[in-house]
Structure formats: C-alpha cells, structure tokens
Design an enzyme around this catalytic site. Structure first.
Site, PDB file in Angstrom:
ATOM      1  N   ASP A 131      12.626   0.018   5.201  1.00  0.00           N
ATOM      2  CA  ASP A 131      12.016  -1.277   5.483  1.00  0.00           C
ATOM      3  C   ASP A 131      12.395  -2.329   4.447  1.00  0.00           C
ATOM      4  O   ASP A 131      12.574  -3.506   4.785  1.00  0.00           O
ATOM      5  CB  ASP A 131      10.491  -1.143   5.550  1.00  0.00           C
ATOM      6  N   ASP A 141       8.983  -3.260  -0.625  1.00  0.00           N
ATOM      7  CA  ASP A 141       8.140  -2.699   0.431  1.00  0.00           C
ATOM      8  C   ASP A 141       7.386  -1.510  -0.148  1.00  0.00           C
ATOM      9  O   ASP A 141       7.943  -0.736  -0.935  1.00  0.00           O
ATOM     10  CB  ASP A 141       8.959  -2.256   1.641  1.00  0.00           C
ATOM     11  N   GLU A 171       4.578   1.791   0.787  1.00  0.00           N
ATOM     12  CA  GLU A 171       3.841   2.616   1.737  1.00  0.00           C
ATOM     13  C   GLU A 171       2.605   3.116   1.003  1.00  0.00           C
ATOM     14  O   GLU A 171       2.685   3.529  -0.163  1.00  0.00           O
ATOM     15  CB  GLU A 171       4.688   3.787   2.233  1.00  0.00           C
ATOM     16  N   HIS A 176       8.824   2.447   8.520  1.00  0.00           N
ATOM     17  CA  HIS A 176       7.692   2.922   7.724  1.00  0.00           C
ATOM     18  C   HIS A 176       8.136   3.876   6.627  1.00  0.00           C
ATOM     19  O   HIS A 176       7.335   4.639   6.091  1.00  0.00           O
ATOM     20  CB  HIS A 176       6.604   3.540   8.611  1.00  0.00           C
TER      21      HIS A 176
END
EC number: 3.1.13.-
Length: 223
Positions: free
Chosen positions: A186, A23, A25, A181
């Site tokens: 996540d 994941d 960001e 987030h």
C-alpha cells in the site's frame, strides 16, 4: 523561484518539506490503545527535470507494545498474526530509530528542513506514527507534528476518486487487491499515486508558479 532550475529542486517544491510516504497496519482504529503491527516508509527523489519518483522503501513488522489492544476484527481484516515468529517483528523503538536515520539522511541530501508525512487518509497513519514516537520517548522527530499530504484528498481533486485502489487504476497504476492491506504494498502504491498527481500537475503547467516580479512584469507588458 524565478529560476526554473530552482523550481526543479525538491527543496523548493513543498516549501522546504521532504515528503515521506507512510502506510501502517494496526490492530484497531485507536492510536492510543491499539497495536501498531506493520509500517512501510517510501522515500522520494526528484530528478533534474523536476519529476518526482520513488527512491527506496523501508519495511518493518512491529511487536505490539506492552498492554496493547488487539481487535480480532482488525486482525481478520489485515490477516496479521502478531504471535507468528516468522514475522521477524522488531520493537517500535528499533523500527523508528531506523526510520528516523533514513529519513533524516534523505531530507538532508535534498536540502529540506523538515519531513512531512504523505499517506492515504493521512490522519490515521499520522496518528499511529505520532503515538508510537511518543511511547518510545524519541526526540527530534523529522516529521511535522500535524501537517500532512493526504492522497485521498489529492486523488479526489485530481482524479475524481478517493479509494486508493480505484484512484490508482484510474491513474494507470496497476493495483492488485490480493496484495492490499500489506503496509509495503500500500505504501508503494500510495507513493506512485502521489508522484503521478504531482507530476501530472507539473505537466499541465501548474508548477512552477510565476514569481511575483515576473507576474508584475507580464501585467505591465499586457497593460
């Protein structure tokens, strides 16, 4: 594949691919121009019964690459302040060298020949990972250049929902929206969801498949 023990080895489960849950960001939606700010990578393992689960997770805060775009809306959404020195951010290259090292070691231990990215809405994460690797001019990436396992698609099929939080809850996996987030949170929830779907499919008899010769023999017996 006719040997049930072989079917319970990770190297046979996904055609020799080692699944790596990722994941990211970011500071926007454009992998070409927007900064990668955080990445987490969860490695998986399979036990002797063919049950897949989490092995370990790597997590890095990333320094924006030179000239990177930082969309204010994206930063407000994920709550990341790229200028905060307490982030302990490292360069993209430093992070990916560590990721490559860990992934290749786990891939080799599982006797797999390549790794494949697992992510929720995988095209997004795969795009940012691929572009960062390209920027860093890193060779011999362990990841398949275009194939992925998308848990949004898998969850839609197996659970009936494509939103990560809803799919996790429906699968009996706790999900705290206050923690969402964060790449670390996540990634681990995505990994749990992926493992749940794979293991559930196995428990329902979807895996292992009968080998062709077994199918032929069974058809002959029935005839």
């Amino acid at each position: 594949m006719s040997d049930i023990c072989d079917a319970n080895k990770l190297k046979y489960r996904f055609r020799g691919y080692f699944p790596v849950v990722i994941d990211v960001e970011t500071a926007g939606f454009n992998s070409q121009t927007d900064a990668l700010l955080e990445i987490a990578v969860t490695l998986l393992k399979m036990d002797n019964e063919g049950v897949i689960g989490i092995d370990k997770t790597l997590h890095f805060h990333i320094e924006p690459f030179e000239g990177a775009n930082l969309e204010p809306e994206a930063l407000a959404f994920n709550g990341i302040d790229p200028t905060n020195p307490l982030r302990g951010a490292v360069s993209e290259k430093e992070a990916f060298l560590e990721i490559f090292k860990a992934v290749k070691k786990a891939q080799k231990a599982s006797d797999c020949h390549r790794s494949i990215i697992v992510a929720h809405n995988a095209a997004f994460d795969h795009g940012f990972v691929s572009k960062a690797i390209e920027r860093c001019d890193l060779k011999r990436s362990p990841f398949h250049p275009f194939a992925t396992f998308d848990t949004a698609t898998l969850a839609g099929l197996a659970i009936g929902h494509t939103v990560l939080a809803k799919a996790c809850i429906m699968a009996g996996i706790p999900f705290d929206n206050k923690e969402a987030h964060s790449a670390l949170y996540d990634t681990e929830r995505t990994a749990e969801l992926f493992c749940h779907i794979v293991n559930r499919w196995k428990s329902l008899g979807g895996w292992p498949l009968l080998a062709v010769d077994e199918q032929d023999a069974q058809s002959g017996t029935e005839a």
